[in-house]
Design a protein around this motif. Structure first.
Motif, PDB file in Angstrom:
ATOM      1  N   LEU A  79       0.737  -1.011  -0.012  1.00  0.00           N
ATOM      2  CA  LEU A  79      -0.034   0.065  -0.008  1.00  0.00           C
ATOM      3  C   LEU A  79       0.926   1.258   0.067  1.00  0.00           C
ATOM      4  N   ALA A  80       0.695   2.062  -0.957  1.00  0.00           N
ATOM      5  CA  ALA A  80       1.539   3.413  -1.171  1.00  0.00           C
ATOM      6  C   ALA A  80       0.539   4.507  -0.689  1.00  0.00           C
ATOM      7  N   VAL A  81       1.238   5.198   0.480  1.00  0.00           N
ATOM      8  CA  VAL A  81       0.253   6.313   0.918  1.00  0.00           C
ATOM      9  C   VAL A  81       1.291   7.712   0.796  1.00  0.00           C
ATOM     10  N   ASP A  82       0.482   8.360   0.118  1.00  0.00           N
ATOM     11  CA  ASP A  82       1.380   9.621  -0.185  1.00  0.00           C
ATOM     12  C   ASP A  82       0.478  11.024   0.177  1.00  0.00           C
ATOM     13  N   ILE A  83       1.308  11.560   1.148  1.00  0.00           N
ATOM     14  CA  ILE A  83       0.761  13.044   1.705  1.00  0.00           C
ATOM     15  C   ILE A  83       1.572  14.043   1.058  1.00  0.00           C
ATOM     16  N   GLN A  84       0.587  14.982   0.417  1.00  0.00           N
ATOM     17  CA  GLN A  84       1.506  16.158  -0.100  1.00  0.00           C
ATOM     18  C   GLN A  84       2.540  16.976   0.625  1.00  0.00           C
ATOM     19  N   GLY A  85       3.777  16.929  -0.006  1.00  0.00           N
ATOM     20  CA  GLY A  85       4.830  17.620   0.627  1.00  0.00           C
ATOM     21  C   GLY A  85       5.952  16.710   1.648  1.00  0.00           C
ATOM     22  N   GLN A  86       5.379  15.340   1.478  1.00  0.00           N
ATOM     23  CA  GLN A  86       6.142  14.328   2.105  1.00  0.00           C
ATOM     24  C   GLN A  86       6.554  13.191   1.344  1.00  0.00           C
ATOM     25  N   PRO A  87       7.719  12.376   1.484  1.00  0.00           N
ATOM     26  CA  PRO A  87       8.003  11.387   0.938  1.00  0.00           C
ATOM     27  C   PRO A  87       6.792  10.319   0.768  1.00  0.00           C
ATOM     28  N   SER A  88       6.627   9.537  -0.152  1.00  0.00           N
ATOM     29  CA  SER A  88       5.857   8.530  -0.289  1.00  0.00           C
ATOM     30  C   SER A  88       6.179   7.309   0.576  1.00  0.00           C
ATOM     31  N   ARG A  89       5.355   6.706   1.479  1.00  0.00           N
ATOM     32  CA  ARG A  89       5.435   5.805   2.277  1.00  0.00           C
ATOM     33  C   ARG A  89       4.840   4.209   1.645  1.00  0.00           C
ATOM     34  N   ILE A  90       5.709   3.041   1.752  1.00  0.00           N
ATOM     35  CA  ILE A  90       5.231   1.974   1.041  1.00  0.00           C
ATOM     36  C   ILE A  90       4.965   0.888   2.156  1.00  0.00           C
ATOM     37  N   TYR A  91       3.862   0.534   2.555  1.00  0.00           N
ATOM     38  CA  TYR A  91       3.595  -0.346   3.352  1.00  0.00           C
ATOM     39  C   TYR A  91       3.414  -1.979   2.932  1.00  0.00           C
ATOM     40  N   PRO A  92       4.287  -2.961   3.303  1.00  0.00           N
ATOM     41  CA  PRO A  92       3.847  -4.075   2.723  1.00  0.00           C
ATOM     42  C   PRO A  92       2.571  -4.803   3.295  1.00  0.00           C
ATOM     43  N   ILE A  93       1.839  -5.381   2.648  1.00  0.00           N
ATOM     44  CA  ILE A  93       0.577  -6.072   3.136  1.00  0.00           C
ATOM     45  C   ILE A  93       0.701  -7.428   3.181  1.00  0.00           C
ATOM     46  N   ASP A  94       0.758  -7.921   4.336  1.00  0.00           N
ATOM     47  CA  ASP A  94       1.003  -9.541   4.621  1.00  0.00           C
ATOM     48  C   ASP A  94      -0.411 -10.416   4.612  1.00  0.00           C
ATOM     49  N   LEU A  95      -1.040 -10.303   3.417  1.00  0.00           N
ATOM     50  CA  LEU A  95      -2.233 -11.091   3.434  1.00  0.00           C
ATOM     51  C   LEU A  95      -2.042 -12.547   2.601  1.00  0.00           C
TER      52      LEU A  95
END
Length: 229
Positions: free
Chosen positions: A181-197
């Motif tokens: 899951l990629a979470v992008d907040i304006q003005g901040q670096p992109s955050r990538i979260y592994p989804i362990d399903l």
């Protein structure tokens, strides 16, 4: 020894003869080295079955030679019965495989209705500024089969002490265990979260444990199937 026992031993001998023949052919590097695929198919479909026939016949002949099987049928008859059972088992195995392959031919998680959802919360380290609404936040589920935009649920935003927590959901369309899951907040670096399903992502009523990534933010999530809370 009963006829059924002789047939069972013949079945075991036929299987052993098949496996032994294929292993022996592999060890001696039998066949055309320039065409290993054809050589392998010949071993599986021609030479190894000959080994199976030989194993069944030999086992029944040895039992008949022991002198204790008089009146229990001829060697040929019991050998044919043993081989027939082996063939039926092979046909049943192939049928089960075909049925499984057909049932899983498409990677869709739910072909006949709405897709399940990945429901998630992301908790940020203290001091990270997070918008109070959906503006400026982009969510994307990334898999080896597709990408899917997600939605944030502003009404579920809250604070956990001095840490901001956002919430949202995104559709799970395909069977695959390769999800992030990629979470992008304006003005901040992109955050990538592994989804362990797992690939089938079974429904879970409660969130899992928080999972931290390198920047100190954390995610927890669950799969929510249609019609279930």
């Amino acid at each position: 020894m009963k006829t059924s026992s002789r047939i069972a031993i013949g079945v075991a001998a036929a299987v052993a003869g098949y496996v032994a023949s294929f292993v022996l052919l592999s060890l001696v590097d039998f066949g055309n080295r320039a065409d290993p695929i054809t050589a392998g198919l010949m071993g599986l479909l021609v030479y190894s079955p000959i080994g199976a026939i030989g194993g069944a016949v030999l086992a029944n002949w040895l039992m008949a030679r022991s002198g204790k099987e008089a009146g229990n049928g001829s060697v040929a008859r019991n050998s044919l019965k043993s081989l027939g059972i082996v063939v039926l088992l092979c046909v049943a195995g192939i049928g089960i495989y075909i049925a499984y392959a057909y049932a899983t031919a498409t990677p869709w998680l739910n072909r006949n209705g709405a897709n399940p959802l990945l429901v998630f919360e992301v908790r940020f380290p203290a001091g990270v500024k997070v918008p109070a609404s959906a503006q400026g936040i982009a969510i994307e589920l990334q898999t080896d089969l597709n990408t899917m935009p997600g939605e944030v649920t502003a009404a579920a935003f809250h604070r956990d002490g001095d840490q901001a927590v956002i919430a949202g959901e995104v559709e799970l369309a395909f069977r695959t265990s390769h999800r992030q899951l990629a979470v992008d907040i304006q003005g901040q670096p992109s955050r990538i979260y592994p989804i362990d399903l797992t690939a089938r992502a079974p429904h879970t009523p409660e969130f899992g444990t928080w999972r931290r990534i390198d920047d100190g933010s954390e995610i927890r999530y669950r799969a929510k199937w249609p019609g279930q809370s």
